[in-house]
Design a protein around this motif. Structure first.
Motif, mmCIF file in Angstrom:
data_model
loop_
_atom_site.group_PDB
_atom_site.id
_atom_site.type_symbol
_atom_site.label_atom_id
_atom_site.label_comp_id
_atom_site.label_asym_id
_atom_site.label_seq_id
_atom_site.Cartn_x
_atom_site.Cartn_y
_atom_site.Cartn_z
ATOM 1 N N LEU A 48 -35.282 -11.189 -2.369
ATOM 2 C CA LEU A 48 -34.552 -10.368 -1.399
ATOM 3 C C LEU A 48 -34.727 -8.885 -1.695
ATOM 4 O O LEU A 48 -34.895 -8.077 -0.769
ATOM 5 C CB LEU A 48 -33.071 -10.749 -1.394
ATOM 6 C CG LEU A 48 -32.751 -12.132 -0.829
ATOM 7 C CD1 LEU A 48 -31.274 -12.452 -1.003
ATOM 8 C CD2 LEU A 48 -33.167 -12.232 0.629
ATOM 9 N N ALA A 49 -34.711 -8.502 -2.968
ATOM 10 C CA ALA A 49 -34.906 -7.100 -3.329
ATOM 11 C C ALA A 49 -36.293 -6.627 -2.906
ATOM 12 O O ALA A 49 -36.465 -5.522 -2.378
ATOM 13 C CB ALA A 49 -34.699 -6.900 -4.833
ATOM 14 N N GLU A 50 -37.307 -7.475 -3.119
ATOM 15 C CA GLU A 50 -38.672 -7.121 -2.720
ATOM 16 C C GLU A 50 -38.771 -6.998 -1.204
ATOM 17 O O GLU A 50 -39.423 -6.076 -0.686
ATOM 18 C CB GLU A 50 -39.654 -8.167 -3.235
ATOM 19 C CG GLU A 50 -41.100 -7.820 -2.976
ATOM 20 C CD GLU A 50 -42.062 -8.846 -3.549
ATOM 21 O OE1 GLU A 50 -43.220 -8.853 -3.080
ATOM 22 O OE2 GLU A 50 -41.692 -9.617 -4.448
ATOM 23 N N ALA A 51 -38.121 -7.905 -0.483
ATOM 24 C CA ALA A 51 -38.148 -7.849 0.980
ATOM 25 C C ALA A 51 -37.460 -6.584 1.486
ATOM 26 O O ALA A 51 -37.961 -5.924 2.413
ATOM 27 C CB ALA A 51 -37.479 -9.090 1.563
ATOM 28 N N GLU A 52 -36.341 -6.229 0.894
ATOM 29 C CA GLU A 52 -35.634 -5.008 1.305
ATOM 30 C C GLU A 52 -36.479 -3.770 1.028
ATOM 31 O O GLU A 52 -36.529 -2.845 1.851
ATOM 32 C CB GLU A 52 -34.286 -4.919 0.597
ATOM 33 C CG GLU A 52 -33.287 -5.931 1.113
ATOM 34 C CD GLU A 52 -32.020 -6.018 0.276
ATOM 35 O OE1 GLU A 52 -31.886 -5.277 -0.724
ATOM 36 O OE2 GLU A 52 -31.162 -6.839 0.631
ATOM 37 N N GLN A 53 -37.164 -3.742 -0.123
ATOM 38 C CA GLN A 53 -38.038 -2.605 -0.427
ATOM 39 C C GLN A 53 -39.202 -2.539 0.555
ATOM 40 O O GLN A 53 -39.570 -1.457 1.013
ATOM 41 C CB GLN A 53 -38.558 -2.673 -1.867
ATOM 42 C CG GLN A 53 -39.385 -1.467 -2.263
ATOM 43 C CD GLN A 53 -38.615 -0.159 -2.169
ATOM 44 O OE1 GLN A 53 -37.522 -0.043 -2.721
ATOM 45 N NE2 GLN A 53 -39.166 0.814 -1.459
ATOM 46 N N SER A 54 -39.755 -3.695 0.898
ATOM 47 C CA SER A 54 -40.841 -3.727 1.881
ATOM 48 C C SER A 54 -40.375 -3.175 3.223
ATOM 49 O O SER A 54 -41.106 -2.435 3.897
ATOM 50 C CB SER A 54 -41.365 -5.153 2.062
ATOM 51 O OG SER A 54 -41.992 -5.598 0.894
ATOM 52 N N ASP A 57 -40.130 0.562 2.937
ATOM 53 C CA ASP A 57 -41.476 1.134 2.956
ATOM 54 C C ASP A 57 -42.030 1.169 4.376
ATOM 55 O O ASP A 57 -42.616 2.170 4.805
ATOM 56 C CB ASP A 57 -42.425 0.337 2.051
ATOM 57 C CG ASP A 57 -42.102 0.465 0.572
ATOM 58 O OD1 ASP A 57 -41.326 1.380 0.191
ATOM 59 O OD2 ASP A 57 -42.618 -0.363 -0.198
ATOM 60 N N TYR A 58 -41.846 0.087 5.112
ATOM 61 C CA TYR A 58 -42.331 0.028 6.492
ATOM 62 C C TYR A 58 -41.630 1.081 7.355
ATOM 63 O O TYR A 58 -42.262 1.766 8.158
ATOM 64 C CB TYR A 58 -42.111 -1.363 7.081
ATOM 65 C CG TYR A 58 -42.380 -1.407 8.562
ATOM 66 C CD1 TYR A 58 -43.688 -1.358 9.044
ATOM 67 C CD2 TYR A 58 -41.343 -1.473 9.476
ATOM 68 C CE1 TYR A 58 -43.949 -1.376 10.407
ATOM 69 C CE2 TYR A 58 -41.592 -1.497 10.833
ATOM 70 C CZ TYR A 58 -42.885 -1.443 11.288
ATOM 71 O OH TYR A 58 -43.147 -1.451 12.632
ATOM 72 N N GLN A 59 -40.325 1.226 7.177
ATOM 73 C CA GLN A 59 -39.590 2.230 7.949
ATOM 74 C C GLN A 59 -40.081 3.640 7.625
ATOM 75 O O GLN A 59 -40.102 4.514 8.492
ATOM 76 C CB GLN A 59 -38.089 2.131 7.680
ATOM 77 C CG GLN A 59 -37.468 0.889 8.293
ATOM 78 C CD GLN A 59 -36.004 0.756 7.932
ATOM 79 O OE1 GLN A 59 -35.620 0.907 6.785
ATOM 80 N NE2 GLN A 59 -35.188 0.497 8.942
ATOM 81 N N ALA A 60 -40.493 3.865 6.386
ATOM 82 C CA ALA A 60 -40.945 5.195 5.967
ATOM 83 C C ALA A 60 -42.339 5.524 6.486
ATOM 84 O O ALA A 60 -42.592 6.656 6.902
ATOM 85 C CB ALA A 60 -40.913 5.301 4.444
ATOM 86 N N ASP A 61 -43.257 4.563 6.460
ATOM 87 C CA ASP A 61 -44.639 4.909 6.803
ATOM 88 C C ASP A 61 -45.268 4.056 7.905
ATOM 89 O O ASP A 61 -46.373 4.349 8.352
ATOM 90 C CB ASP A 61 -45.532 4.884 5.559
ATOM 91 C CG ASP A 61 -45.659 3.504 4.922
ATOM 92 O OD1 ASP A 61 -45.355 2.482 5.572
ATOM 93 O OD2 ASP A 61 -46.081 3.452 3.752
ATOM 94 N N GLY A 62 -44.625 3.000 8.329
ATOM 95 C CA GLY A 62 -45.153 2.176 9.418
ATOM 96 C C GLY A 62 -46.321 1.284 9.036
ATOM 97 O O GLY A 62 -46.843 0.556 9.872
#
Length: 90
Positions: A48-54, A57-62
């Motif tokens: 879950l922590a990895e998914a939240e970080q992903s 990351d997606y929100q930051a750079d697309g």
């Protein structure tokens, strides 16, 4: 550290039966069960922590992969035509 807890009669009976069949003590079985549970929960928390970080990351750079791109790469694993990991894109 001892932590008493209560099992209902059905669980007590199942535990006693399994201990008898496996020639292990009830304490050994309970210890194993707690260890297995904690390992699964630690793994789940890490996932879950990895998914939240992903997601952050997606929100930051697309940057992303499509499901189709990921599946095609994964399906190639272990084959003579194994593909390199696909590049993330906008």
């Amino acid at each position: 550290m001892n932590r008493p807890f209560t099992l209902d009669n059905a669980l007590k009976a199942r535990l006693a039966d399994l201990a008898s069949r496996t020639q292990r003590t009830e304490d050994q079985l309970l210890d194993e069960a707690v260890r297995d549970y904690l390992e699964r929960q630690d793994g789940r928390a890490g996932f879950l922590a990895e998914a939240e970080q992903s997601w952050r990351d997606y929100q930051a750079d697309g940057q992303h992969l499509t499901g189709e791109e990921a599946r095609a790469w994964l399906c190639s694993w272990g084959t003579p035509d194994e593909k390199a990991p696909p590049e993330c894109h906008d």
